[in-house]
Design an enzyme around this catalytic site. Structure first.
Site, PDB file in Angstrom:
ATOM      1  N   TRP A  11       0.645  -1.177  -0.055  1.00 19.49           N
ATOM      2  CA  TRP A  11      -0.095   0.060  -0.107  1.00 19.49           C
ATOM      3  C   TRP A  11       0.952   1.254   0.041  1.00 19.49           C
ATOM      4  O   TRP A  11       1.803   1.345   0.874  1.00 19.49           O
ATOM      5  CB  TRP A  11      -0.846  -0.158   1.170  1.00 19.49           C
ATOM      6  CG  TRP A  11      -1.763   1.319   1.201  1.00 19.49           C
ATOM      7  CD1 TRP A  11      -2.809   1.274   0.820  1.00 19.49           C
ATOM      8  CD2 TRP A  11      -1.576   2.478   1.743  1.00 19.49           C
ATOM      9  NE1 TRP A  11      -3.670   2.598   0.989  1.00 19.49           N
ATOM     10  CE2 TRP A  11      -2.736   3.189   1.754  1.00 19.49           C
ATOM     11  CE3 TRP A  11      -0.479   2.978   2.930  1.00 19.49           C
ATOM     12  CZ2 TRP A  11      -2.908   4.629   2.302  1.00 19.49           C
ATOM     13  CZ3 TRP A  11      -0.672   4.094   3.321  1.00 19.49           C
ATOM     14  CH2 TRP A  11      -1.551   4.991   3.025  1.00 19.49           C
ATOM     15  N   SER A  74       2.889  -7.358   1.553  1.00 23.16           N
ATOM     16  CA  SER A  74       2.001  -6.438   2.358  1.00 23.16           C
ATOM     17  C   SER A  74       0.614  -6.730   1.580  1.00 23.16           C
ATOM     18  O   SER A  74       0.170  -7.440   1.470  1.00 23.16           O
ATOM     19  CB  SER A  74       2.455  -5.268   2.897  1.00 23.16           C
ATOM     20  OG  SER A  74       1.698  -4.545   3.719  1.00 23.16           O
ATOM     21  N   LEU A  75      -0.051  -5.682   1.241  1.00 20.88           N
ATOM     22  CA  LEU A  75      -1.090  -5.341   0.413  1.00 20.88           C
ATOM     23  C   LEU A  75      -1.159  -6.286  -0.822  1.00 20.88           C
ATOM     24  O   LEU A  75      -2.111  -6.923  -1.085  1.00 20.88           O
ATOM     25  CB  LEU A  75      -1.327  -4.197   0.042  1.00 20.88           C
ATOM     26  CG  LEU A  75      -2.845  -3.839  -0.948  1.00 20.88           C
ATOM     27  CD1 LEU A  75      -4.032  -4.278  -0.153  1.00 20.88           C
ATOM     28  CD2 LEU A  75      -2.807  -2.470  -1.261  1.00 20.88           C
ATOM     29  N   GLN A 139       6.446   0.849   8.718  1.00 21.34           N
ATOM     30  CA  GLN A 139       7.190  -0.274   7.948  1.00 21.34           C
ATOM     31  C   GLN A 139       8.683  -0.691   8.531  1.00 21.34           C
ATOM     32  O   GLN A 139       8.955  -1.856   8.448  1.00 21.34           O
ATOM     33  CB  GLN A 139       7.341   0.208   6.503  1.00 21.34           C
ATOM     34  CG  GLN A 139       6.270   0.381   5.844  1.00 21.34           C
ATOM     35  CD  GLN A 139       5.432   0.015   4.618  1.00 21.34           C
ATOM     36  OE1 GLN A 139       5.976  -1.067   4.510  1.00 21.34           O
ATOM     37  NE2 GLN A 139       4.755   0.518   4.172  1.00 21.34           N
ATOM     38  N   ASP A 199       7.614  -7.140  13.311  1.00 22.55           N
ATOM     39  CA  ASP A 199       6.694  -6.462  11.974  1.00 22.55           C
ATOM     40  C   ASP A 199       5.579  -5.923  13.197  1.00 22.55           C
ATOM     41  O   ASP A 199       4.893  -6.616  13.765  1.00 22.55           O
ATOM     42  CB  ASP A 199       6.112  -7.386  11.064  1.00 22.55           C
ATOM     43  CG  ASP A 199       5.377  -6.822  10.001  1.00 22.55           C
ATOM     44  OD1 ASP A 199       4.786  -5.664  10.240  1.00 22.55           O
ATOM     45  OD2 ASP A 199       5.176  -7.403   9.007  1.00 22.55           O
ATOM     46  N   HIS A 227       8.631  -4.691   8.730  1.00 22.76           N
ATOM     47  CA  HIS A 227       7.648  -4.947   7.766  1.00 22.76           C
ATOM     48  C   HIS A 227       8.270  -4.934   6.344  1.00 22.76           C
ATOM     49  O   HIS A 227       7.655  -5.241   5.404  1.00 22.76           O
ATOM     50  CB  HIS A 227       6.596  -3.853   7.914  1.00 22.76           C
ATOM     51  CG  HIS A 227       5.355  -4.506   7.006  1.00 22.76           C
ATOM     52  ND1 HIS A 227       4.340  -5.477   7.384  1.00 22.76           N
ATOM     53  CD2 HIS A 227       4.768  -3.627   6.108  1.00 22.76           C
ATOM     54  CE1 HIS A 227       3.667  -5.526   6.477  1.00 22.76           C
ATOM     55  NE2 HIS A 227       3.742  -4.248   5.555  1.00 22.76           N
TER      56      HIS A 227
END
Length: 245
Positions: A11, A74-75, A139, A199, A227
């Protein structure tokens, strides 16, 4: 048979985030390695209306060769899972990077608290740049080189056009609402993953829940990573991915 490796970013980002590890991945993977922009991000300025995970994933799947290995961060991991479940002929394998099938915290699921996502959404309207900066900071949390990681990320991202507002809002909606635990549990293709133990967005407890959902799920955890393990712990990340490819 070799297959193409396609990288999906997270994202607020774009394909620039992969540039630091692209040469090593190309060396490791004997076939094409391609980083693509999610819809509404970077060079991919077309957005479906309405912007849903299904509509955006469908358009992305049309860009894939059969038997692609999808690596989603992630996304991007949600997109990879969705495509693998609905168009399995396009996907040979999924490698999740700091991604779970459900990002939002639930009764029996560790994740991002609802108020955190809601706050991001609210701030997006008034301070887009600042919101993305805050997200970058999250992140890198836990990483020993957090400040350098953020600086590097920003430089890479700025080489591409800024994301569309509708893509940012829709992305937060997807993170908040889409639950792909069933898709993950009965995904017809192998799923591997790399996580960072520190994370702040993907709690380590969620990883153990994923193993319960899918017994043949294999993953590696990088102890000091957060992350964005492919930026903060490039060597360990590439070593983990090498065995998965």
């Amino acid at each position: 048979m070799q297959n193409e490796l396609v990288l999906l970013h997270g994202w607020g980002m774009n394909q620039g985030v992969w540039q630091l590890i692209l040469p090593e991945l190309q060396f490791m993977h004997n076939d094409t390695v391609r980083s693509v922009d999610l819809l509404g991000y970077g060079n991919n300025q077309t957005s479906p209306k309405p912007y849903t995970l299904h509509a955006a994933a469908l358009q992305l799947s049309n860009q894939l060769q059969p038997n692609t290995t999808l690596m989603g961060w992630s996304l991007g991991g949600l997109f990879a899972l969705y495509i693998a479940k609905h168009w399995p002929e396009k996907v040979a394998k999924v490698i999740l990077v700091a991604a779970t099938p459900l990002f939002a915290e639930g009764d029996d699921w560790p994740g991002i608290k609802a108020n955190v996502l809601a706050a991001f959404k609210e701030q997006l309207v008034t301070h887009r740049e600042k919101t993305i900066d805050r997200f970058l900071a999250i992140q890198a949390m836990g990483s020993e080189n957090a400040r350098d990681d953020i600086k590097q990320l920003k430089q890479l991202l700025n080489e591409f056009p800024a994301p569309q507002e509708c893509a940012l809002t829709a992305g937060l909606d997807i993170l908040q609402q889409d639950d792909l635990r069933d898709a993950f549990a009965c995904c017809p293709v192998p799923i591997r993953a790399v996580f960072g133990r520190l994370d702040a967005l993907v709690p380590y407890r969620a990883v153990t829940k994923m193993k319960v959902l899918k017994h043949d799920f294999e993953y590696e955890v990088i102890d000091k990573a957060s992350h964005a393990p492919f930026i903060s712990h490039k060597k360990e990340f590439l070593s983990a991915v090498k065995s998965m490819l």
